[in-house]
Design an enzyme around this catalytic site. Structure first.
Site, PDB file in Angstrom:
ATOM      1  N   ASP A 168       0.848  -1.199   0.000  1.00 45.73           N
ATOM      2  CA  ASP A 168       0.000   0.000   0.000  1.00 45.73           C
ATOM      3  C   ASP A 168       0.888   1.256   0.000  1.00 45.73           C
ATOM      4  O   ASP A 168       2.126   1.163   0.006  1.00 45.73           O
ATOM      5  CB  ASP A 168      -0.907  -0.060   1.242  1.00 45.73           C
ATOM      6  CG  ASP A 168      -2.250   0.591   0.991  1.00 45.73           C
ATOM      7  OD1 ASP A 168      -2.344   1.426   0.077  1.00 45.73           O
ATOM      8  OD2 ASP A 168      -3.208   0.277   1.722  1.00 45.73           O
ATOM      9  N   ASP A 240     -11.191   2.758  -2.726  1.00 52.56           N
ATOM     10  CA  ASP A 240     -11.464   1.572  -1.912  1.00 52.56           C
ATOM     11  C   ASP A 240     -12.920   1.189  -2.111  1.00 52.56           C
ATOM     12  O   ASP A 240     -13.817   2.018  -1.960  1.00 52.56           O
ATOM     13  CB  ASP A 240     -11.256   1.884  -0.420  1.00 52.56           C
ATOM     14  CG  ASP A 240      -9.789   1.814  -0.025  1.00 52.56           C
ATOM     15  OD1 ASP A 240      -8.925   1.783  -0.923  1.00 52.56           O
ATOM     16  OD2 ASP A 240      -9.524   1.810   1.193  1.00 52.56           O
TER      17      ASP A 240
HETATM   18  C1  GLA Z   1      -6.031   1.226   2.063  1.00 47.46           C
HETATM   19  C2  GLA Z   1      -6.223   0.224   0.937  1.00 47.46           C
HETATM   20  C3  GLA Z   1      -7.232  -0.833   1.350  1.00 47.46           C
HETATM   21  C4  GLA Z   1      -6.727  -1.534   2.599  1.00 47.46           C
HETATM   22  C5  GLA Z   1      -6.477  -0.513   3.704  1.00 47.46           C
HETATM   23  C6  GLA Z   1      -5.821  -1.152   4.911  1.00 47.46           C
HETATM   24  O1  GLA Z   1      -7.183   1.947   2.307  1.00 47.46           O
HETATM   25  O2  GLA Z   1      -6.658   0.863  -0.233  1.00 47.46           O
HETATM   26  O3  GLA Z   1      -7.425  -1.775   0.324  1.00 47.46           O
HETATM   27  O4  GLA Z   1      -5.549  -2.238   2.311  1.00 47.46           O
HETATM   28  O5  GLA Z   1      -5.642   0.542   3.245  1.00 47.46           O
HETATM   29  O6  GLA Z   1      -5.505  -0.223   5.888  1.00 47.46           O
END
Ligand code: GLA
Length: 716
Positions: A168, A240
């Site tokens: 990430d 997300d």
């Molecule tokens: C970000 C990513 C998600 C997830 C969260 C975890 O928002 O885009 O897919 O991995 O972090 O904290």
């Protein structure tokens, strides 16, 4: 899969990658991704990864058992056989700090046996194991990030047997690289991480989240996209996902960012994020659509729910081999929109065997017949085409038109092949259309049945079913024959019942039974009738409890978090049920509703009857948010006027925002556990919009903005 099959697939994928790369250089002048420089690892993701990632369904609410249960279910439910083979752990598996030697530390409360044990458990079931980290200082949930430790961490993953890393990009280390653009910094750190993985010698799929932090336009986004495929196999590019239809649409839209599809291909995938199927927020139609569209777009298919709780119907969606085969097609070309219209898209992608995968996607809220052609979707020219509906499994033939009646938020996915082997029934489609319904009066509803194939159908019976309380005169009409390319239309007189106040949706279902060479077949279609009928008064439209009694605050929910105004604190300011409140020259009646019952309207475009003439339409209200929307006033002569209305947040913003005036100022609120937040002002505001002089108001349409709450309205 046998090693031999795997070898063949890899070779085919490599060949296809070259073919696609060549095609792209001709078609699209974009930077074509170059395979990652990790020769020993070969092609790790010849097709989009499939499996499980916990984040969408569970957030940080994870533990070892979730993953052992998931691995067991993947094996026992047939998911592994269908191609799901990764079990991936997202954020929150690690502690906030590293140990004295700089090693990541597993959260042993959640994972008492550690990650090597879990990886072994997953491997023992014929599955692969994935893990999450972040290329910045911290993970998005604030645990220890990987920046500065890429090699140390990669070695640790390799020692555990990790097969897949999602990296990430929260807490970006921009301050370490003064003078560099955010895209350049991302390149430096993702390259370091990619090299670190390569140095371990262990094949690990590398999923990079960097593009998602620049989505989906501008120099940084295009810079990141120019190198992303050199460092890893797939990448999140956008938002997300969350468990609701608008989120599916949003990620779909982002995945159709112009140029993005050019970056997809064997070993390089745009990741539209996890599947929400099973989590409760999508209808079965919507769940099917997410699965269909994700497959068309060659996205990874990562389930994110309690697998053992998937219903048989949901399991059928995610185990549909024919749809999965589109996602996993070795040619690896991402589908693209080839035609769009009111609320719909048609997508098409070429498949390795020369077929086309075509999706008719109804993004809108009403059923519609979507029509395209074999030519539009890029099928090889021919005189006849086979349409294989990958969900219903129906096979039909068409001379070129591809059409289907698609429900709201629904999809139809065809595998289109040029040429037809053997005899197939003709492709047919139904269209249902009507004028505007007036309760009690007959309205003609036309049902058209079209034969798109090359042979006739006979003994055709067109039938219309209407919603409960509606009537239709003689519900069915016979036709002797419908020739190739011909249509028949039956008109039905339908009488609707008065719609209820507010927004309502009704469905008229048409079904056409016919015979083809002695086989009895059916084609269906529908029309959705959406009505927005005025409420007789604002009180009739009340849909929210904003005021509760201090001895029973639990029923209220003004702000979506269970909190509400205190009836006692309001009464201290003169706001009791039915009381007159005067503000800025307007006289309002405070809702005549007992504490703990519905007392305000959360605005969603409702129509409300109101009469009177004056210079302004005044409102008493507040927001559990901070936004504005449009109010439309209709006058008795049929003309309209519109203006913007907003209120400040009930507690926590400039009390004069949007031109509002504070009217009822209370000194605390109720929470589900009792009165709280003393000393903070919880306010009800006055605001107004102008009215057209000399006209009489008939109805008011509130903004479509649920943050806005209205307690009272008055013409002044
Ligand atoms: C970000 C990513 C998600 C997830 C969260 C975890 O928002 O885009 O897919 O991995 O972090 O904290």
């Amino acid at each position: 899969m046998t090693p031999r099959a795997h070898h063949l697939r890899t070779l085919l994928a490599l060949f296809s990658a070259v073919a696609v790369a060549l095609a792209l250089t001709v078609l699209a002048p974009v930077a074509t991704p170059v395979a990652r420089a990790v020769p020993s690892q070969g092609v790790l993701a010849p097709t989009p990864p499939m499996g499980f990632n916990d984040w969408a369904g569970f957030g940080c609410n994870i533990d070892e058992k979730l993953f052992t249960d998931t691995a067991d279910a993947m094996a026992s439910l047939g998911l592994r056989k269908a191609g799901y083979d990764y079990v991936n752990v997202d954020d929150c598996w690690m502690q906030r700090d590293r140990d004295a030697d700089g090693n990541l530390q597993v959260d042993t409360t959640r994972f008492p046996h550690g990650m090597k044990w879990l990886a072994d458990y997953v491997h023992a079931r014929g599955l692969k194991f994935g893990i999450y980290e972040d290329a910045g200082y911290k993970t998005c949930q604030g645990a220890a990030g990987s920046y500065g430790h890429f090699q140390q961490d990669a070695d640790l993953y390799a020692s555990w047997g990790v097969d897949y890393l999602k990296l990430d990009y929260c807490y970006q280390p921009l301050d370490q690289y003064p003078g560099k653009t955010p895209a350049e910094v991302a390149h430096i750190v993702y390259h370091q991480a990619s090299q670190a993985i390569a140095n371990t010698g262990r094949p690990m799929i590398f999923s990079e989240s960097a593009p998602a932090y620049f989505c989906c336009q501008g120099q940084n986004f295009s810079d990141v996209m120019s190198w992303i495929g050199q460092e890893g196999e797939l990448w999140r590019f956008g938002s997300d996902i969350y468990d609701a239809w608008p989120s599916v649409l949003q990620n779909y839209r982002e995945d159709n960012t112009p140029g993005l599809a050019d970056y997809a291909g064997p070993d390089h995938w745009n990741d539209a994020d996890m599947l929400e199927i099973g989590n409760g927020g999508l209808s079965l139609t919507e769940a099917q659509s997410q699965f269909t569209v994700w497959s068309e777009l060659a996205s990874p298919l990562l389930l994110s729910t309690t697998l053992s709780k998937l219903s048989p119907a949901e399991l059928a969606v995610v185990e549909n081999r024919d749809v999965i085969a589109v996602d996993q097609d070795p040619l690896g070309v991402q589908g693209r929109v080839v035609q769009s219209g009111q609320g719909y898209d048609v997508l098409s992608r070429p498949l390795a065997n020369g077929d086309r995968a075509v999706v008719l996607f109804n993004k809108g809220d009403t059923a519609q017949t979507i029509t395209t052609t074999a030519q539009n979707v890029g099928a090889d020219p021919g005189s006849r085409y086979e349409l294989f509906d990958l969900v219903s499994k129906r096979r039909t033939e068409t001379t070129g038109t591809i059409a289907a009646n698609v429900p709201p938020h629904g999809t139809v996915m065809y595998r289109v092949s040029t040429g037809v082997s053997g005899a197939l029934p003709p492709a047919t489609a139904v269209t249902v259309g009507s004028g505007t319904f007036q309760a009690g009066k007959p309205t003609p509803v036309k049902v058209t049945f079209t034969n798109h194939g090359s042979s006739s159908v006979d003994r055709v019976d067109v039938r219309l079913d209407v919603p409960d309380g509606w009537t239709v005169k003689s519900a069915s009409r016979p036709f002797a024959v419908v020739k190739p390319g011909a249509s028949v239309t039956a008109t039905f007189d339908v009488v609707s019942s008065p719609p209820p106040p507010g927004l309502a949706s009704k469905t008229l279902e048409a079904s056409v039974r016919y015979s083809w060479r002695g086989q009895n077949l059916t084609e269906t279609g529908a029309e959705t009738v959406i009505t927005n009928t005025p409420y007789e008064s604002l009180a009739q439209a009340f849909n929210n409890i904003g005021v509760t009694d201090e001895s029973n605050p639990a029923p209220g929910d003004f702000d979506g978090g269970g909190d509400s105004y205190s009836a006692q604190a309001l009464a201290a300011q003169g706001a009791t049920p039915g009381a007159t409140i005067t503000a800025n020259g307007a006289g309002f009646t405070w809702p005549d509703a007992a504490a703990g019952t519905r007392d305000n309207v959360q605005a969603q475009g409702q129509l409300v009857q109101l009469s009177g003439s004056g210079s302004a339409l005044a409102f008493l209200g507040a927001e559990a948010g901070f936004s504005s929307g449009t109010v439309t006033v209709t006058y008795t002569d049929g003309t309209t006027s519109s203006a913007s209305l907003g209120f400040p947040n009930w507690c926590c913003s400039d009390q004069h925002a949007y031109g509002a005036t504070p009217v009822i100022v209370t000194d605390h609120r109720n929470t589900p556990s009792g009165p709280a937040n003393f000393g903070i002002q919880y306010v009800v505001f006055y605001n107004s919009i102008p009215l057209t002089a000399g006209k009489t108001v008939a109805t008011v349409q509130l903004p479509d903005q649920p943050a806005i709450h209205v307690f009272a309205m008055a013409v002044q």
